[in-house]
Design a protein around this motif. Structure first.
Motif, PDB file in Angstrom:
ATOM      1  N   ARG A  44      -5.397 -19.468  -1.974  1.00 12.09           N
ATOM      2  CA  ARG A  44      -5.139 -18.472  -0.939  1.00 12.09           C
ATOM      3  C   ARG A  44      -6.285 -17.467  -0.874  1.00 12.09           C
ATOM      4  O   ARG A  44      -6.708 -16.927  -1.894  1.00 12.09           O
ATOM      5  N   VAL A  46      -7.719 -13.897   0.781  1.00 10.89           N
ATOM      6  CA  VAL A  46      -7.426 -12.651   1.478  1.00 10.89           C
ATOM      7  C   VAL A  46      -8.773 -12.068   1.879  1.00 10.89           C
ATOM      8  O   VAL A  46      -9.602 -11.760   1.028  1.00 10.89           O
ATOM      9  N   ARG A  48     -10.828  -9.121   3.636  1.00 10.39           N
ATOM     10  CA  ARG A  48     -10.716  -7.704   3.985  1.00 10.39           C
ATOM     11  C   ARG A  48     -12.099  -7.058   3.889  1.00 10.39           C
ATOM     12  O   ARG A  48     -12.996  -7.616   3.289  1.00 10.39           O
ATOM     13  N   ARG A  61      -2.039  -1.124  -3.255  1.00 10.18           N
ATOM     14  CA  ARG A  61      -1.561  -1.575  -1.942  1.00 10.18           C
ATOM     15  C   ARG A  61      -2.510  -1.100  -0.865  1.00 10.18           C
ATOM     16  O   ARG A  61      -2.955   0.046  -0.882  1.00 10.18           O
ATOM     17  N   ASP A  66      -1.700  -8.589   2.465  1.00 13.28           N
ATOM     18  CA  ASP A  66      -0.591  -9.173   1.716  1.00 13.28           C
ATOM     19  C   ASP A  66      -1.153  -9.950   0.536  1.00 13.28           C
ATOM     20  O   ASP A  66      -1.680 -11.027   0.693  1.00 13.28           O
ATOM     21  N   ILE A  67      -1.067  -9.353  -0.630  1.00 20.87           N
ATOM     22  CA  ILE A  67      -1.582 -10.021  -1.830  1.00 20.87           C
ATOM     23  C   ILE A  67      -0.514 -10.057  -2.897  1.00 20.87           C
ATOM     24  O   ILE A  67       0.347  -9.249  -2.965  1.00 20.87           O
TER      25      ILE A  67
END
Length: 67
Positions: A44, A46, A48, A61, A66-67
């Motif tokens: 997966r 992520v 950013r 956060r 969404d991690i």
């Protein structure tokens, strides 16, 4: 944040320092969208901005991530 300050991060993160902060980004690859930087490995990804990667690596956060 200036890119030169972000370049060492999060590659300076180690499993030991991540555990100290209670973070466990196992199975996740964090990839910067604005620099040639990534951290971790996993199925997966992520993606950013680079300034958010250290926050995510250390278990903070970030809105929309969404991690």
């Amino acid at each position: 944040m200036p890119a030169e300050r972000l370049r060492p991060l999060p590659e300076d993160a180690t499993p030991r320092t991540l555990r100290f902060f209670g973070a466990r980004p196992d199975g996740v690859r964090l990839r910067a969208t604005d620099l040639d930087r990534s951290y971790g490995s996993g199925s997966r990804t992520v993606a950013r901005p680079a300034e958010e990667l250290p926050l995510l690596a250390y278990g903070r956060r970030v809105p929309g991530a969404d991690i």
